[in-house]
Design a protein around this motif. Structure first.
Motif, PDB file in Angstrom:
ATOM      1  N   SER A 148       0.815  -1.222   0.000  1.00 50.63           N
ATOM      2  CA  SER A 148       0.000   0.000   0.000  1.00 50.63           C
ATOM      3  C   SER A 148       0.845   1.266   0.000  1.00 50.63           C
ATOM      4  O   SER A 148       0.303   2.376  -0.120  1.00 50.63           O
ATOM      5  N   THR A 149       2.165   1.151   0.146  1.00 51.73           N
ATOM      6  CA  THR A 149       3.026   2.340   0.069  1.00 51.73           C
ATOM      7  C   THR A 149       3.364   2.703  -1.374  1.00 51.73           C
ATOM      8  O   THR A 149       4.080   3.678  -1.607  1.00 51.73           O
ATOM      9  N   GLY A 150       2.860   1.941  -2.325  1.00 52.95           N
ATOM     10  CA  GLY A 150       3.053   2.269  -3.734  1.00 52.95           C
ATOM     11  C   GLY A 150       4.221   1.533  -4.351  1.00 52.95           C
ATOM     12  O   GLY A 150       5.154   1.104  -3.666  1.00 52.95           O
ATOM     13  N   ALA A 190       2.360   3.295  13.712  1.00 50.75           N
ATOM     14  CA  ALA A 190       3.261   2.131  13.694  1.00 50.75           C
ATOM     15  C   ALA A 190       2.707   0.963  12.897  1.00 50.75           C
ATOM     16  O   ALA A 190       2.964  -0.198  13.214  1.00 50.75           O
ATOM     17  N   ASP A 191       1.958   1.271  11.847  1.00 51.96           N
ATOM     18  CA  ASP A 191       1.344   0.227  11.031  1.00 51.96           C
ATOM     19  C   ASP A 191       1.264   0.724   9.591  1.00 51.96           C
ATOM     20  O   ASP A 191       0.444   1.583   9.264  1.00 51.96           O
ATOM     21  N   LEU A 192       2.114   0.180   8.723  1.00 52.83           N
ATOM     22  CA  LEU A 192       2.170   0.626   7.330  1.00 52.83           C
ATOM     23  C   LEU A 192       1.398  -0.303   6.398  1.00 52.83           C
ATOM     24  O   LEU A 192       1.660  -0.330   5.200  1.00 52.83           O
ATOM     25  N   SER A 193       0.453  -1.025   6.930  1.00 50.05           N
ATOM     26  CA  SER A 193      -0.290  -1.977   6.109  1.00 50.05           C
ATOM     27  C   SER A 193      -1.484  -1.357   5.402  1.00 50.05           C
ATOM     28  O   SER A 193      -2.107  -2.006   4.560  1.00 50.05           O
ATOM     29  N   SER A 194      -1.828  -0.106   5.722  1.00 51.57           N
ATOM     30  CA  SER A 194      -2.921   0.568   5.011  1.00 51.57           C
ATOM     31  C   SER A 194      -2.748   2.067   5.151  1.00 51.57           C
ATOM     32  O   SER A 194      -2.280   2.563   6.184  1.00 51.57           O
ATOM     33  N   GLY A 195      -3.100   2.798   4.085  1.00 49.06           N
ATOM     34  CA  GLY A 195      -2.961   4.238   4.136  1.00 49.06           C
ATOM     35  C   GLY A 195      -3.235   4.890   2.806  1.00 49.06           C
ATOM     36  O   GLY A 195      -3.677   4.238   1.845  1.00 49.06           O
ATOM     37  N   THR A 253      -5.139  -1.001   1.228  1.00 53.17           N
ATOM     38  CA  THR A 253      -4.484  -1.863   2.211  1.00 53.17           C
ATOM     39  C   THR A 253      -3.489  -2.749   1.477  1.00 53.17           C
ATOM     40  O   THR A 253      -3.588  -2.943   0.250  1.00 53.17           O
ATOM     41  N   ASP A 254      -2.530  -3.293   2.230  1.00 54.68           N
ATOM     42  CA  ASP A 254      -1.578  -4.222   1.616  1.00 54.68           C
ATOM     43  C   ASP A 254      -2.308  -5.384   0.948  1.00 54.68           C
ATOM     44  O   ASP A 254      -1.951  -5.804  -0.165  1.00 54.68           O
ATOM     45  N   SER A 255      -3.303  -5.909   1.614  1.00 51.19           N
ATOM     46  CA  SER A 255      -4.004  -7.082   1.083  1.00 51.19           C
ATOM     47  C   SER A 255      -4.767  -6.751  -0.195  1.00 51.19           C
ATOM     48  O   SER A 255      -4.852  -7.594  -1.110  1.00 51.19           O
ATOM     49  N   PHE A 263      -1.452   2.078  -7.127  1.00 57.61           N
ATOM     50  CA  PHE A 263      -0.516   1.357  -6.271  1.00 57.61           C
ATOM     51  C   PHE A 263       0.398   0.386  -7.014  1.00 57.61           C
ATOM     52  O   PHE A 263       1.423  -0.019  -6.462  1.00 57.61           O
ATOM     53  N   LEU A 264       0.073   0.011  -8.241  1.00 60.49           N
ATOM     54  CA  LEU A 264       0.965  -0.823  -9.053  1.00 60.49           C
ATOM     55  C   LEU A 264       1.751  -0.001 -10.062  1.00 60.49           C
ATOM     56  O   LEU A 264       2.850  -0.395 -10.460  1.00 60.49           O
ATOM     57  N   GLU A 265       1.187   1.117 -10.477  1.00 62.84           N
ATOM     58  CA  GLU A 265       1.832   2.009 -11.446  1.00 62.84           C
ATOM     59  C   GLU A 265       1.759   3.445 -10.892  1.00 62.84           C
ATOM     60  O   GLU A 265       1.234   4.363 -11.508  1.00 62.84           O
ATOM     61  N   SER A 266       2.325   3.615  -9.693  1.00 58.43           N
ATOM     62  CA  SER A 266       2.154   4.871  -8.957  1.00 58.43           C
ATOM     63  C   SER A 266       2.652   6.076  -9.729  1.00 58.43           C
ATOM     64  O   SER A 266       2.009   7.139  -9.727  1.00 58.43           O
ATOM     65  N   ARG A 267       3.777   5.947 -10.382  1.00 62.77           N
ATOM     66  CA  ARG A 267       4.341   7.103 -11.079  1.00 62.77           C
ATOM     67  C   ARG A 267       3.564   7.433 -12.344  1.00 62.77           C
ATOM     68  O   ARG A 267       3.282   8.605 -12.625  1.00 62.77           O
ATOM     69  N   ARG A 268       3.219   6.424 -13.128  1.00 57.44           N
ATOM     70  CA  ARG A 268       2.426   6.676 -14.333  1.00 57.44           C
ATOM     71  C   ARG A 268       1.076   7.301 -13.972  1.00 57.44           C
ATOM     72  O   ARG A 268       0.619   8.259 -14.601  1.00 57.44           O
ATOM     73  N   TYR A 269       0.446   6.743 -12.929  1.00 56.81           N
ATOM     74  CA  TYR A 269      -0.863   7.260 -12.532  1.00 56.81           C
ATOM     75  C   TYR A 269      -0.734   8.686 -11.985  1.00 56.81           C
ATOM     76  O   TYR A 269      -1.554   9.561 -12.285  1.00 56.81           O
ATOM     77  N   GLY A 270       0.316   8.916 -11.185  1.00 58.85           N
ATOM     78  CA  GLY A 270       0.545  10.262 -10.667  1.00 58.85           C
ATOM     79  C   GLY A 270       0.737  11.279 -11.782  1.00 58.85           C
ATOM     80  O   GLY A 270       0.210  12.395 -11.722  1.00 58.85           O
ATOM     81  N   ALA A 271       1.489  10.901 -12.807  1.00 58.57           N
ATOM     82  CA  ALA A 271       1.701  11.811 -13.934  1.00 58.57           C
ATOM     83  C   ALA A 271       0.397  12.092 -14.668  1.00 58.57           C
ATOM     84  O   ALA A 271       0.146  13.225 -15.111  1.00 58.57           O
TER      85      ALA A 271
END
Length: 753
Positions: free
Chosen positions: A281-283, A319-324, A353-355, A407-415
């Motif tokens: 989920s962090t991209g 303290a939980d990077l599994s969703s955001g 979420t990560d899942s 989340f799979l193509e974070s940079r392309r989507y951001g652009a």
């Protein structure tokens, strides 16, 4: 000779400006401890840098000749020399395991068979990130010191035995080393090393830098993501299949590019085992590293490569990077000089979420499942240019695939949403908590960061002046910010303004040693780490412009830049981590990788430098994991002065022993002789009605009287009164489970209103 009591009354001076002349009757023990000295504090701390290496021998070594100069409030000065300490080479065996060995999914060494009849395990020469940490309850090391843990990255394998490149093809790894910390000297000794198991998350892809989280786990990385569009068109255009075939030892296996390029979190457990999670989920982008803010929710990133992007992640829970939620920045330029400056506008890419993200990977989602493409400008398609393609693409997201794109193509989507994808070689990140600043290294400020004079790029947000030797930027952090759509960003650590802070100087012609950038300034910053106590930013280089790469100390208040370490020619300074006051000691963790690689040393020096490197580092096959010692903590700075001013024994008189305590607390006294000039603090506090608590971990006694707090540390000749350090006439000691403290200073504290 006058009595000691009379001498004490006449000579007693204020503590922190509190003029307390005490009657003799107020001191229940002999007051022969001498006068209470005026408090000595640290006025300034300055790194005294070393000269650049001048000989071929020096250019082939890792070493420091730097020091730390401390100036005290009484105008005295003391110098603390630094030293570089090697923990191990990547080719060393620690407890039966070769440190840099590459392992497959079963944990077995991956063999290099490039030379017939001579199979050898692949061993990395490229150690990178370090996280030195302490796990409470960890087993003893057997050497008598504090048990510590060190997580280390091995970024890649440079080449095989036959000399062919193995980059990206042979899986990378991390190691967990059990470290013994000498309780007296702070010296670190490796005891046992094991490889961290990534088989539960499909292996580890090119781990670059990393960081230690506020909750004491290691946050790793996976950089240089494979282009999923290129992989779908022709898998041979990427390393994905050779990587997974090597990792699983199965030449028929097909990989998935979307399984890699995320933050990885490693937890060291009390039994010295490790567990691993990938935070999808962090991209997905070229994760140089992630650095968590003091709120334990906000994460800053480096995105290495050309045409990259500045991202921000805000976790749902502490303290939980599994969703955001994931955000990308738009650069709104203010100036072009010295790296430029800009306001930052944040665009929300999505929440996951990560899942949820992992489910897309498990389904085998492909690039063509997410995007529609066009070969030229067309209605509904937007032109973008991002890493890793580096080409102008015309894309639009298929209906319902926005989360997958984010989340799979974070940079392309951001652009596509308008975020800036023009950053170049965005590397290390660190945080200055007190000033609410983040620092980010841009190793080469050039290419997409320059003005597009040809007008061929889809966007041209960044138009700064070229500095090939790079810039370290400062980002101002604040709360109450809104994203581009005017929705609140749920963080008090959102970067709002970005400007150049430290920059290099390109040379028109190489100097006598081959340097292409000024040798007295940073060239191509990479690793960053910050010391809150020293107000110092440490900068490690990955330079193709310096003959030797350095580690620098930059004082953010004075702007002084000091060279504190030199690595062998052609090596990259890596693994930078400032470790603050770990069991009373500071460390600057610092590795180097690939010594002698692509040297730019002047021709008249090159042969001698290369010969020395081959001799020192196993014919260029070994990197080194190590640390700089000698950087004093504030307590060590004060103790160094206190030792020089300790009263002579002749000035002290015997005192009556304190009566044994019947308390069950830590300070329960046993019969014995009380140390001269001191009183048992528990009994004294009880008699004076002062609250007392004992911190066994820190070996500290905390006294509270009204609004005043006095923190006393065993074996120290200083204490902390209401947040300020004071000097004591005598060292606080522990004798037979009782803590004894200066009688005179205690009585002054007891009189405070």
């Amino acid at each position: 000779m006058k009595s000691s009591k009379s001498k004490f009354i006449k000579c007693l001076v204020p503590v922190l400006g509190l003029a307390l002349i005490l009657p003799i009757a107020s001191i229940p023990v002999s007051a022969a401890a001498g006068p209470v000295a005026a408090p000595v504090s640290v006025r300034s701390v300055e790194f005294v840098g070393m000269d650049a290496p001048a000989t071929a021998e020096q250019m082939a070594q890792v070493y420091t000749k730097a020091s730390v100069k401390v100036t005290y409030s009484d105008n005295t000065e003391k110098t603390f020399p630094l030293a570089y300490n090697k923990l191990f080479k990547t080719t060393d065996s620690i407890g039966g395991t070769i440190a840099g060995v590459a392992v497959d999914s079963a944990g077995k060494p991956i063999m290099d068979t490039s030379v017939p009849n001579n199979p050898q395990p692949y061993v990395s020469d490229d150690p990178d990130s370090n996280s030195l940490l302490q796990v409470q309850g960890a087993p003893a090391t057997g050497l008598g010191g504090n048990p510590l843990s060190l997580i280390t990255h091995y970024e890649y394998i440079t080449h095989n035995q036959a000399g062919s490149s193995a980059y990206g093809i042979i899986p990378a790894s991390m190691s967990h080393t059990i470290i013994d910390q000498n309780k007296t000297t702070g010296e670190l000794t490796p005891v046992k090393l094991s490889k961290v198991d990534f088989s539960g998350v499909d292996g580890l892809w090119i781990p670059c830098n990393g960081s230690l989280t506020p909750w004491n786990t290691h946050l790793g990385s996976e950089e240089y993501e494979a282009d999923a569009r290129a992989f779908e068109a022709d898998p041979k255009q990427t390393y994905v299949n050779p990587f997974v075939q090597s990792y699983y030892q199965d030449q028929t296996k097909t990989g998935n590019p979307y399984a890699y390029n995320y933050l990885t979190e490693v937890t060291v457990n009390k039994d010295n085992s490790t567990s691993v999670a990938k935070h999808y989920s962090t991209g997905r982008f070229s994760h140089e590293l992630g650095k968590v803010a003091p709120d334990q929710r906000t994460v800053f990133f480096g995105d290495d490569g050309g045409n990259t992007m500045l991202f921000l992640y805000v976790a749902d829970k502490v303290a939980d990077l599994s969703s955001g939620s994931l955000y990308a920045a738009k650069w709104i330029q203010k100036s072009a000089d010295n790296g430029g400056s800009a306001d930052l506008q944040w665009i929300k890419l999505g929440h996951a979420t990560d899942s949820e993200v992992k489910s897309y990977i498990d389904k085998g989602l492909k690039f063509s499942d997410i995007f529609l493409t066009s070969d030229k400008a067309a209605d509904g398609f937007k032109a973008i240019k991002t890493y890793p393609s580096g080409k102008v693409e015309y894309l639009k997201v298929k209906p319902g695939m926005e989360q997958a794109a984010a989340f799979l193509e974070s940079r392309r989507y951001g652009a596509l949403l308008g975020a800036t994808s023009e950053f170049n070689k965005m590397e290390g990140v660190t945080v200055n908590a007190k000033d609410k600043k983040t620092y980010i290294a841009m190793s080469y400020v050039e290419k997409a960061m320059e003005k597009d004079t040809k007008g061929t790029d889809p966007a041209d947000d960044i138009q700064v002046n070229k500095i090939s030797s790079g810039v370290t930027y400062e980002l101002s952090l604040s709360g109450g910010q809104k994203d581009r759509d005017q929705a609140a960003i749920d963080s008090s650590y959102v970067p709002s303004f970005m400007k150049g802070l430290v920059w290099g100087e390109d040379l028109a012609q190489p100097d006598a040693k081959g340097n292409k950038a000024a040798d007295d300034k940073v060239a191509n910053p990479d690793n960053l780490s910050y010391s809150e106590s020293l107000r110092t930013l440490f900068i490690g280089e990955d330079s193709g412009m310096h003959a030797n790469n350095y580690v620098w100390a930059y004082n953010i208040d004075t702007g002084k830049l000091s060279r504190v370490l030199s690595t062998p020619a052609g090596a990259e300074a890596t693994g930078l981590q400032f470790v603050e006051g770990l069991n009373g000691f500071n460390y600057v963790m610092s590795n180097f990788q690939h010594p002698g690689d692509e040297m730019i040393v002047a021709d008249n020096l090159k042969a001698a430098v290369e010969s020395n490197i081959n001799q020192n580092f196993n014919n260029k096959s070994a990197g080194v994991v190590g640390y700089i010692s000698g950087v004093p903590t504030e307590q060590q700075m004060l103790d160094a002065v206190a030792k020089e001013t300790k009263p002579e024994p002749s000035e002290q008189e015997p005192a009556k022993p304190e009566a044994p305590s019947t308390s069950n607390g830590h300070d329960s006294s046993k019969p014995g002789v009380q140390p001269t000039g001191l009183i048992g603090i528990r009994q004294a506090a009880k008699a004076a009605g002062i609250s007392l608590t004992w911190n066994a971990k820190a070996h500290e006694v905390v006294l509270v009287k009204g609004k005043h707090k006095l923190v006393i540390r065993v074996d120290a000749q200083t204490a902390v009164l209401d947040g300020q350090t004071i000097k004591l006439p005598l060292k606080t000691v522990m004798k037979k489970d009782s803590v004894y403290f200066s009688a005179a200073v205690f009585q002054q504290f007891a009189q405070l209103k």
